[in-house]
Design a protein around this motif. Sequence first.
Motif, PDB file in Angstrom:
ATOM      1  N   ARG A   1      -3.730  -3.208  -9.538  1.00 18.36           N
ATOM      2  CA  ARG A   1      -4.182  -1.887  -9.098  1.00 18.36           C
ATOM      3  C   ARG A   1      -3.742  -0.809 -10.086  1.00 18.36           C
ATOM      4  NH1 ARG A   1      -2.450  -1.761  -2.781  1.00 18.36           N
ATOM      5  NH2 ARG A   1      -3.418   0.314  -2.848  1.00 18.36           N
ATOM      6  N   LEU A   2      -2.516  -0.933 -10.552  1.00 13.15           N
ATOM      7  CA  LEU A   2      -1.988   0.057 -11.499  1.00 13.15           C
ATOM      8  C   LEU A   2      -2.793   0.081 -12.792  1.00 13.15           C
ATOM      9  CD1 LEU A   2       0.363   2.071 -12.116  1.00 13.15           C
ATOM     10  CD2 LEU A   2       1.581   0.127 -13.123  1.00 13.15           C
ATOM     11  N   THR A   3      -3.086  -1.088 -13.340  1.00 15.51           N
ATOM     12  CA  THR A   3      -3.808  -1.134 -14.612  1.00 15.51           C
ATOM     13  C   THR A   3      -5.267  -0.702 -14.460  1.00 15.51           C
ATOM     14  OG1 THR A   3      -4.246  -3.505 -14.291  1.00 15.51           O
ATOM     15  CG2 THR A   3      -2.316  -2.916 -15.585  1.00 15.51           C
ATOM     16  N   LYS A   4      -5.844  -0.898 -13.285  1.00 16.55           N
ATOM     17  CA  LYS A   4      -7.220  -0.448 -13.059  1.00 16.55           C
ATOM     18  C   LYS A   4      -7.291   1.046 -12.800  1.00 16.55           C
ATOM     19  CE  LYS A   4      -9.407  -4.742 -11.541  1.00 16.55           C
ATOM     20  NZ  LYS A   4     -10.094  -5.465 -10.432  1.00 16.55           N
ATOM     21  N   ASP A   5      -6.328   1.573 -12.021  1.00 20.22           N
ATOM     22  CA  ASP A   5      -6.335   3.001 -11.716  1.00 20.22           C
ATOM     23  C   ASP A   5      -5.935   3.847 -12.920  1.00 20.22           C
ATOM     24  OD1 ASP A   5      -7.124   2.519  -9.129  1.00 20.22           O
ATOM     25  OD2 ASP A   5      -5.120   2.688  -8.268  1.00 20.22           O
ATOM     26  N   PHE A   6      -5.114   3.273 -13.814  1.00 24.98           N
ATOM     27  CA  PHE A   6      -4.630   4.014 -14.984  1.00 24.98           C
ATOM     28  C   PHE A   6      -4.838   3.153 -16.240  1.00 24.98           C
ATOM     29  CE2 PHE A   6      -2.230   5.356 -11.255  1.00 24.98           C
ATOM     30  CZ  PHE A   6      -2.381   6.742 -11.304  1.00 24.98           C
TER      31      PHE A   6
ATOM     32  N   LYS B   1       1.462   5.896  -7.383  1.00 20.66           N
ATOM     33  CA  LYS B   1       0.208   6.511  -7.834  1.00 20.66           C
ATOM     34  C   LYS B   1       0.276   8.034  -7.744  1.00 20.66           C
ATOM     35  CE  LYS B   1      -4.808   6.346  -7.174  1.00 20.66           C
ATOM     36  NZ  LYS B   1      -5.933   5.725  -6.412  1.00 20.66           N
TER      37      LYS B   1
ATOM     38  N   SER C   1      -0.194  10.482 -10.917  1.00 20.62           N
ATOM     39  CA  SER C   1      -1.338  11.392 -10.887  1.00 20.62           C
ATOM     40  C   SER C   1      -0.917  12.853 -10.971  1.00 20.62           C
ATOM     41  CB  SER C   1      -2.149  11.176  -9.598  1.00 20.62           C
ATOM     42  OG  SER C   1      -2.611   9.847  -9.506  1.00 20.62           O
TER      43      SER C   1
ATOM     44  N   TYR D   1       2.844   1.455  -3.498  1.00 12.32           N
ATOM     45  CA  TYR D   1       1.924   1.768  -4.589  1.00 12.32           C
ATOM     46  C   TYR D   1       1.375   3.186  -4.453  1.00 12.32           C
ATOM     47  CZ  TYR D   1      -1.888   1.882  -7.839  1.00 12.32           C
ATOM     48  OH  TYR D   1      -2.719   2.267  -8.858  1.00 12.32           O
TER      49      TYR D   1
ATOM     50  N   ASP E   1       0.830  -1.206   0.000  1.00 14.80           N
ATOM     51  CA  ASP E   1       0.000   0.000   0.000  1.00 14.80           C
ATOM     52  C   ASP E   1       0.864   1.255   0.000  1.00 14.80           C
ATOM     53  OD1 ASP E   1      -2.263  -1.561   0.032  1.00 14.80           O
ATOM     54  OD2 ASP E   1      -2.648  -1.322   2.185  1.00 14.80           O
TER      55      ASP E   1
END
Length: 729
Positions: free
Chosen positions: A513-518, A464, A468, A460, A457
Amino acid sequence: MAITYFDDSKSFKLDTVNTTYMIAIVDEEKFIGHVYYGKRVSDQNLNYLLRTEEPPFVPSKNNRDRSSFYDSFPMEYATHGIGDYRESAMKLRTEQGYSAGKLSYVTHTITNGKEKLQGLPATFGDEEDCMSLSIICEEEFTGIQVILHYSVFEKEDVITRDVQLVNKTGKPVFVEKVFSCCLDFDGKYYDMITLHGSWARERHIQRRAVGLGKQGVASIRGESSHQDHPFLALCSKEATEDFGEVYGLNFVYSGNFLAQAEESQFGMTRVVMGIHPEEFRWLLKDGDLFQAPEVVMTYSCKGIGQMTRNFHNMYRRHLIRSKYKNMERPILINNWEATYFNFDKQKLIDIAKEASKLGIEMLVMDDGWFGNRYDDNRALGDWFVNEEKIEGGLKSLVDEVNALGMKFGIWFEPEMISPESQLYKEHPDWAIQIEGKPITLSRNQYVLDISRQEIRDYIYGLVKNILSSANIAYVKWDMNRQLTNLGSKFMNCEQMGEISHRYVLGVYEMMERLTKDFPDLLLENCSGGGARFDAGMLYYSPQIWCSDNTDAIERLEIQRGTSMVYPLSTMGAHVSDCPNHTTGRVTPFMTRGHVALAGTFGYELDVTKISEEDKACIPEQIALYHKYAKLIQSGDYYRIANVAEERYYDCYEVVAADKSEALITYVQVMNVANSHSRRIRIKGLEQDALYEWEENGLVQTGAAYENAGILIPSLWGDYQSILIHLIRK
């Protein structure tokens, strides 16, 4: 029906367009036997192949020789400790310390489509793409439920396998081995094809005879590795690129693995593939489920080349998820070999300005932009922009690059921590380590214990925040060392053997998480070059940096081995400077471009310093990329000749799926004095159609190109290359 169950013979038949796979339940104890895998047959019952009507017979007919039955029966999923002395696929240990196991069939289900694997990358398909079979079994000694999963991708000639262990016994059990695949072949005299190497020379092809005993490939490095690769093929002795039987198996996993073939005393060959049992011990508590990773299997009766094309089609259609998988990738320039750590904002802008004039579409800022990262001895984990280098901050740099009409990309190594870093000063216990013992250094860095949620967490969150903060279109995710000193202050002794697998699951969670957030991000994986170029990574990133060795001649063998399993569109390949930074070799700029076309294509050099002659080649190379990108990404790949065998030249080809065009790349590695032109036979064309050789106007039928071939004149000098484009008229 791709999957059929026949109650009278108690057998399962799994059919693709060209192959059949058969399983049968035998005897009153419901043993699960492997019957057949090969060219498609229409028969519904081949159970005679199990030899249950000859000595040693099944236990119900000859219990006195039960051990002999176990040691010769073709098991669909072999267990440990009861008399089958070949490699077992599963080993469970009870609280009392016992580890013998026996598997028996309970029931099964057949469904359309395919379920996702919990926490793991895997192939995917809907109800129109595939069918799935689940054979539910019970392990007699522990009561653990074992589910053997199969999915049949009919059009692709592919069958996938995975295994689930479910504990409903009320007692904990230790899993010491759980392979994803076990295959018993009736026969010997096979050759085995595997991929081997080291840093800067990954995935070189080795072919050898399978002999008595155990042989194969493995990694216990915490990654799929530079040295060995999670792929194994068995083939007939006479098999070539275009003829003969080939069985290919590829593990969809990015950590420790074992892929092994074993010829037995009775002339049978067992193949197993799965998580390496060394340093693996999983506490399966009551109510828990353990999901083993997936194995992708394909059979070809048309040689090694068809096996390759089956894998390519499968992964392009049913593994890679990124929106970029069918798109032209932006042509990038990476500053690593241009500047290494010696750069600032102005240097990057100077490279971007010159690159944009030439048609390059993205600038990637590599290692050295964060913390006090002025060399590779410090700052990993301190993912904060170094504003002494990047004056005005990251957004200022990205905005200026965007104003030039270019996209912007950035490098991370999220899994690592430097001893000299702010993060390590604050959290020294976050590194993987054995308490009270020194940690083994590699590249002067440690590995973060990302088996732990709080560490994932935190790291990442830093990544993130950076992504961002500016308009970042691309990430290169690197991992530059292997795992050692496996230990954690936050894991009890019963679960210490879970670290390696939990580490890999942690990597997958972060990438998910990376591919879902971006979702619009282009992610390229890397691990010191190609140490984690595997099917597991392709689930998250559509391309992987193939090797830190960018020398065009060395890349011929590296890319040839990689193409054994993976599509060209997945291979990160760049034009770099000369003398090459790894080998010192000098090759023509044109040849470097031709070889890099068999990949994602980009540049790894200081475009402000190269010669005007080389600089003038870049717009021409970019035009070639745009002309051929779709063909290279989606076409059928053929290996024609390789320098490892031919010594003097290398040649490969991509043919459009509809046979409308073909691109042949020919590289003359070494010139030969007083020699004739070289005859090359083209593959994969429509036999009766006419094709024009675009560069010289020659028109011949596909049959003539394939059987009579073409003549390529001797080129002046070593390391020369040409492209041949054939267009159907």
